[in-house]
Design an enzyme around this catalytic site. Structure first.
Site, short mmCIF file in Angstrom:
data_model
loop_
_atom_site.label_atom_id
_atom_site.label_comp_id
_atom_site.label_asym_id
_atom_site.label_seq_id
_atom_site.Cartn_x
_atom_site.Cartn_y
_atom_site.Cartn_z
N TRP A 115 57.14 22.11 46.44
CA TRP A 115 57.05 23.51 46.15
C TRP A 115 56.79 23.63 44.79
O TRP A 115 56.33 24.73 44.21
CB TRP A 115 58.08 24.15 46.77
CG TRP A 115 58.20 24.25 48.17
CD1 TRP A 115 57.26 23.72 49.13
CD2 TRP A 115 58.98 25.31 49.14
NE1 TRP A 115 57.65 24.31 50.18
CE2 TRP A 115 58.80 25.03 50.33
CE3 TRP A 115 60.14 25.91 48.83
CZ2 TRP A 115 59.05 25.64 51.54
CZ3 TRP A 115 60.87 26.55 49.79
CH2 TRP A 115 60.21 26.30 51.09
N LYS A 116 57.22 22.71 43.91
CA LYS A 116 56.91 22.94 42.15
C LYS A 116 57.55 24.35 41.92
O LYS A 116 58.70 24.65 42.46
CB LYS A 116 55.47 23.16 41.75
CG LYS A 116 54.55 22.07 42.51
CD LYS A 116 53.23 21.73 41.80
CE LYS A 116 52.68 20.83 42.76
NZ LYS A 116 51.45 20.16 41.98
N SER A 134 46.40 16.65 46.87
CA SER A 134 45.55 17.12 47.72
C SER A 134 45.46 17.00 49.24
O SER A 134 44.57 17.11 49.77
CB SER A 134 44.16 17.41 47.04
OG SER A 134 44.01 17.97 45.70
N GLY A 171 51.84 18.99 47.82
CA GLY A 171 52.27 20.11 46.74
C GLY A 171 51.65 21.32 47.50
O GLY A 171 52.27 22.04 48.46
N GLY A 172 50.58 22.02 46.97
CA GLY A 172 49.84 23.31 47.41
C GLY A 172 50.02 23.58 48.74
O GLY A 172 50.34 24.36 49.38
C1 PEP Z 1 52.05 17.22 44.33
O1 PEP Z 1 52.65 18.05 43.57
O2 PEP Z 1 52.93 16.06 44.29
C2 PEP Z 1 51.15 17.06 44.76
C3 PEP Z 1 50.48 16.13 45.45
O3 PEP Z 1 50.15 18.33 44.75
P1 PEP Z 1 48.94 18.79 45.73
O4 PEP Z 1 49.19 18.39 47.20
O5 PEP Z 1 48.69 20.32 45.40
O6 PEP Z 1 47.97 17.89 45.12
#
Ligand code: PEP
Length: 256
Positions: free
Chosen positions: A12-13, A214, A235-236
């Site tokens: 979730w950062k 992503s 992540g997102g």
């Molecule tokens: C991450 O933060 O590890 C990541 C893979 O982010 P995202 O899925 O948004 O690219």
């Protein structure tokens, strides 16, 4: 078909307050069902960890942190240690995320101390490695992965290697909407597995290697269907309970 259990982790950062975390789990756990055939791990910010552990008790979801200090205690203002995390029921920790490497100066030397410290405390490390766009264009991907893994796992005994989860996260694909192709991700995860197998054939067979960068509901099945890719670090898309659920559901549905 691989015997390794699929592993889905949500990073979730710096998103989600404690209240937003509760709302997320109200929706996510309501739809999830038993999910005993896969590991589902959510990594909220520090302040939401204790509430997330409480909310996910008696559910298939485990909670992990996004970082930790390698020492158990001491004069390290602003830091959090592994025993502090386990004391509130946290079961894992993301280490070496490219944002921590690039923005907060996390080095391979520090990771060589953090990974064994996490294991010693009973935390499952999710160790992130991956190359930049320039490094990929210069055909340095394998050299970068080898360098990072040799350094970060130097102090982990061969018998403990499979307790580490490795996330292959090409920096150019994180938060950019640019996903590695399933072939690129498969090749890199296979290379990582060959490095682990070089130290212990049994660990190479057992270790879970995730792809991150992503991942979305639309591309999850393609990536997660590959033999060398055991799951995803998301992540997102993990901030939306429906999207993360769709990604969790895609795992294990039709591996090649
Ligand atoms: C991450 O933060 O590890 C990541 C893979 O982010 P995202 O899925 O948004 O690219």
């Amino acid at each position: 078909m691989s015997a390794r259990k699929p592993y889905l982790a949500a990073n979730w950062k710096m998103h989600m307050t404690a209240d937003e975390t509760t709302s997320f789990f109200d929706r996510f756990l309501g739809e999830l069902g038993a999910a005993g055939d896969r590991d589902i791990v959510v990594c909220p910010p520090y302040l939401a960890l204790a509430g997330a552990v409480e909310r996910c008790r008696r559910s298939p979801v485990r909670i992990a942190a996004q970082n930790m200090h390698e020492e158990a205690s001491g004069a390290f203002t602003g830091e959090v240690s592994a025993p502090m995390l386990t004391a509130v029921g946290v079961e894992g920790v993301v280490l070496g995320h490219s944002e921590r490497r690039a923005l907060f100066g996390e080095t391979d030397e520090a990771l060589a101390r953090k990974v064994p410290a996490a294991l010693a405390a009973g935390l499952e490390p999710i160790l992130c490695v991956g190359e930049s766009e320039e490094q990929r264009e210069a055909a340095e991907t394998e050299a970068v992965l080898r360098r990072q893994l040799e350094a970060d796992l130097a102090e982990v005994g061969d018998h403990s290697l499979a307790e580490v989860v490795i996330a292959y996260e090409p920096i150019w694909a994180i938060g950019t909407g640019k996903t590695a192709s399933p072939e690129q991700a498969e090749e890199a995860c296979g290379f990582i597995r060959s490095l682990v197998s070089g130290r212990s054939a049994a660990a190479g067979e057992a270790i879970r290697i995730l792809y991150g960068g992503s991942v979305k509901p639309a591309n999850a099945a393609d990536l997660l269907g590959r033999e060398q890719i055991d799951g995803a670090l998301v992540g997102g898309a993990s901030l939306d309970p429906a999207d993360f659920l769709a990604i969790c559901t895609a795992a294990g549905s039709g591996r090649q």
